[in-house]
Design a protein around this motif. Sequence first.
Motif, mmCIF file in Angstrom:
data_model
loop_
_atom_site.group_PDB
_atom_site.id
_atom_site.type_symbol
_atom_site.label_atom_id
_atom_site.label_comp_id
_atom_site.label_asym_id
_atom_site.label_seq_id
_atom_site.Cartn_x
_atom_site.Cartn_y
_atom_site.Cartn_z
ATOM 1 N N THR A 1 25.110 -3.723 9.620
ATOM 2 C CA THR A 1 23.928 -3.203 10.294
ATOM 3 C C THR A 1 23.500 -4.169 11.381
ATOM 4 O O THR A 1 23.458 -5.376 11.160
ATOM 5 C CB THR A 1 22.768 -3.043 9.287
ATOM 6 N N ASP A 2 23.169 -3.631 12.532
ATOM 7 C CA ASP A 2 22.641 -4.432 13.642
ATOM 8 C C ASP A 2 21.124 -4.388 13.548
ATOM 9 O O ASP A 2 20.509 -3.348 13.754
ATOM 10 C CB ASP A 2 23.117 -3.861 14.977
ATOM 11 N N CYS A 3 20.509 -5.513 13.222
ATOM 12 C CA CYS A 3 19.052 -5.539 13.101
ATOM 13 C C CYS A 3 18.392 -6.134 14.335
ATOM 14 O O CYS A 3 17.236 -6.514 14.295
ATOM 15 C CB CYS A 3 18.629 -6.269 11.834
ATOM 16 N N SER A 4 19.108 -6.200 15.453
ATOM 17 C CA SER A 4 18.517 -6.763 16.659
ATOM 18 C C SER A 4 18.058 -5.751 17.701
ATOM 19 O O SER A 4 17.449 -6.159 18.673
ATOM 20 C CB SER A 4 19.475 -7.769 17.303
ATOM 21 N N PRO A 5 18.317 -4.441 17.556
ATOM 22 C CA PRO A 5 17.836 -3.532 18.589
ATOM 23 C C PRO A 5 16.316 -3.581 18.722
ATOM 24 O O PRO A 5 15.614 -3.872 17.754
ATOM 25 C CB PRO A 5 18.275 -2.144 18.109
ATOM 26 N N PRO A 6 15.819 -3.277 19.920
ATOM 27 C CA PRO A 6 14.381 -3.359 20.147
ATOM 28 C C PRO A 6 13.570 -2.363 19.317
ATOM 29 O O PRO A 6 12.375 -2.515 19.184
ATOM 30 C CB PRO A 6 14.223 -3.066 21.637
ATOM 31 N N MET B 1 28.852 -4.659 -0.379
ATOM 32 C CA MET B 1 28.210 -5.780 0.265
ATOM 33 C C MET B 1 27.526 -5.268 1.531
ATOM 34 O O MET B 1 28.082 -4.453 2.263
ATOM 35 C CB MET B 1 29.254 -6.856 0.602
ATOM 36 N N LYS B 2 26.331 -5.769 1.792
ATOM 37 C CA LYS B 2 25.585 -5.412 2.991
ATOM 38 C C LYS B 2 25.468 -6.643 3.886
ATOM 39 O O LYS B 2 25.079 -7.715 3.427
ATOM 40 C CB LYS B 2 24.184 -4.927 2.637
ATOM 41 N N VAL B 3 25.820 -6.464 5.160
ATOM 42 C CA VAL B 3 25.798 -7.561 6.112
ATOM 43 C C VAL B 3 24.932 -7.157 7.295
ATOM 44 O O VAL B 3 25.158 -6.108 7.905
ATOM 45 C CB VAL B 3 27.222 -7.904 6.603
ATOM 46 N N ALA B 4 23.935 -7.979 7.602
ATOM 47 C CA ALA B 4 23.074 -7.736 8.762
ATOM 48 C C ALA B 4 23.508 -8.642 9.899
ATOM 49 O O ALA B 4 23.667 -9.846 9.720
ATOM 50 C CB ALA B 4 21.608 -8.006 8.406
ATOM 51 N N PHE B 5 23.712 -8.065 11.068
ATOM 52 C CA PHE B 5 24.031 -8.821 12.278
ATOM 53 C C PHE B 5 22.767 -8.898 13.124
ATOM 54 O O PHE B 5 22.103 -7.880 13.335
ATOM 55 C CB PHE B 5 25.123 -8.112 13.084
ATOM 56 N N TYR B 6 22.459 -10.091 13.597
ATOM 57 C CA TYR B 6 21.276 -10.263 14.445
ATOM 58 C C TYR B 6 21.686 -10.996 15.708
ATOM 59 O O TYR B 6 22.175 -12.126 15.647
ATOM 60 C CB TYR B 6 20.186 -11.041 13.698
ATOM 61 N N GLY B 7 21.512 -10.348 16.851
ATOM 62 C CA GLY B 7 21.818 -10.967 18.134
ATOM 63 C C GLY B 7 20.676 -11.858 18.564
ATOM 64 O O GLY B 7 19.555 -11.386 18.746
ATOM 65 N N VAL B 8 20.942 -13.148 18.690
ATOM 66 C CA VAL B 8 19.900 -14.116 18.996
ATOM 67 C C VAL B 8 19.349 -13.899 20.403
ATOM 68 O O VAL B 8 18.152 -14.027 20.629
ATOM 69 C CB VAL B 8 20.445 -15.549 18.815
ATOM 70 N N VAL B 9 20.198 -13.569 21.347
ATOM 71 C CA VAL B 9 19.761 -13.293 22.715
ATOM 72 C C VAL B 9 20.380 -11.974 23.166
ATOM 73 O O VAL B 9 21.345 -11.494 22.580
ATOM 74 C CB VAL B 9 20.168 -14.426 23.696
ATOM 75 N N ARG B 10 19.823 -11.395 24.212
ATOM 76 C CA ARG B 10 20.382 -10.162 24.753
ATOM 77 C C ARG B 10 21.794 -10.406 25.281
ATOM 78 O O ARG B 10 22.122 -11.494 25.707
ATOM 79 C CB ARG B 10 19.501 -9.645 25.886
ATOM 80 N N HIS B 11 22.591 -9.397 25.235
ATOM 81 C CA HIS B 11 23.957 -9.422 25.782
ATOM 82 C C HIS B 11 24.851 -10.447 25.089
ATOM 83 O O HIS B 11 25.735 -11.017 25.700
ATOM 84 C CB HIS B 11 23.945 -9.675 27.294
ATOM 85 N N VAL B 12 24.600 -10.718 23.809
ATOM 86 C CA VAL B 12 25.440 -11.676 23.087
ATOM 87 C C VAL B 12 26.683 -10.998 22.515
ATOM 88 O O VAL B 12 27.599 -11.652 22.067
ATOM 89 C CB VAL B 12 24.617 -12.401 21.992
ATOM 90 N N GLY B 13 26.726 -9.681 22.547
ATOM 91 C CA GLY B 13 27.911 -8.973 22.071
ATOM 92 C C GLY B 13 27.843 -8.601 20.605
ATOM 93 O O GLY B 13 28.879 -8.533 19.936
ATOM 94 N N THR B 14 26.644 -8.352 20.093
ATOM 95 C CA THR B 14 26.495 -8.043 18.670
ATOM 96 C C THR B 14 27.277 -6.800 18.277
ATOM 97 O O THR B 14 27.997 -6.787 17.275
ATOM 98 C CB THR B 14 25.006 -7.874 18.309
ATOM 99 N N SER B 15 27.179 -5.733 19.059
ATOM 100 C CA SER B 15 27.897 -4.499 18.691
ATOM 101 C C SER B 15 29.407 -4.698 18.769
ATOM 102 O O SER B 15 30.153 -4.174 17.939
ATOM 103 C CB SER B 15 27.449 -3.333 19.567
ATOM 104 N N ALA B 16 29.887 -5.475 19.728
ATOM 105 C CA ALA B 16 31.325 -5.761 19.817
ATOM 106 C C ALA B 16 31.769 -6.596 18.627
ATOM 107 O O ALA B 16 32.829 -6.340 18.041
ATOM 108 C CB ALA B 16 31.643 -6.489 21.120
ATOM 109 N N ASN B 17 30.970 -7.581 18.234
ATOM 110 C CA ASN B 17 31.316 -8.409 17.083
ATOM 111 C C ASN B 17 31.329 -7.588 15.801
ATOM 112 O O ASN B 17 32.198 -7.757 14.951
ATOM 113 C CB ASN B 17 30.354 -9.587 16.954
#
Length: 192
Positions: free
Chosen positions: A55-60, A1-17
């Motif tokens: 995968t974190d798809c929110s980096p700049p 299974m592939k899961v994409a995490f997207y941080g809606v705003v900066r500093h939301v803690g995506t990498s920690a989540n």
Amino acid sequence: MKVAFYGVVRHVGTSANMAVVAAGLTYYFKIPAVIGHAPVVLDKAAWEKEPVFLTDCSPPGYTEESRMELIESCDLLVLNVSLPYQELEDIYVRYSLVRKNVIFLIGKYYQDKSHELKGLARQLRVSAGRISAIPYHPAFEAAYVRQEVSGYIKRLAEGKNSFLDLQFENQLKHALHTVMTYGKRKGELFYG
């Protein structure tokens, strides 16, 4: 299974989540988890199961086109948000048109904000089951800063817990069940 995490705003803690979900899958579900290209599994027997790729798809560094390709290729999109959630509606509409499989993960959540979770479900017209929270917890924050999230989750799984640890663990388990439930429902035509 592939899961994409997207941080809606900066500093939301995506990498920690992502780190806590990966460690939780490993210790509670005995499922190997891979963040990017780094496995978070410690037990070789777990590799007999199909791994979950996070995968974190929110980096700049991502263009909007490459982000959309990544989101399209995943089984589940996890929108990482914080409360209050003013900018969320635009992002939800934009990505839910592409992905029918979206859940929300509230980071740095305080237990006294439960009415806001219900408000979010009403505002976006989604099932409350698609909304999970990772509560703010000083011990988790310290473990994340020291890069010891796996060890912290392992201690939780072994039952060495305070009351705050139990609250954190219960919310984490709910988030893990949400990820596993909706991650297997690719292509559903409903949001609830």
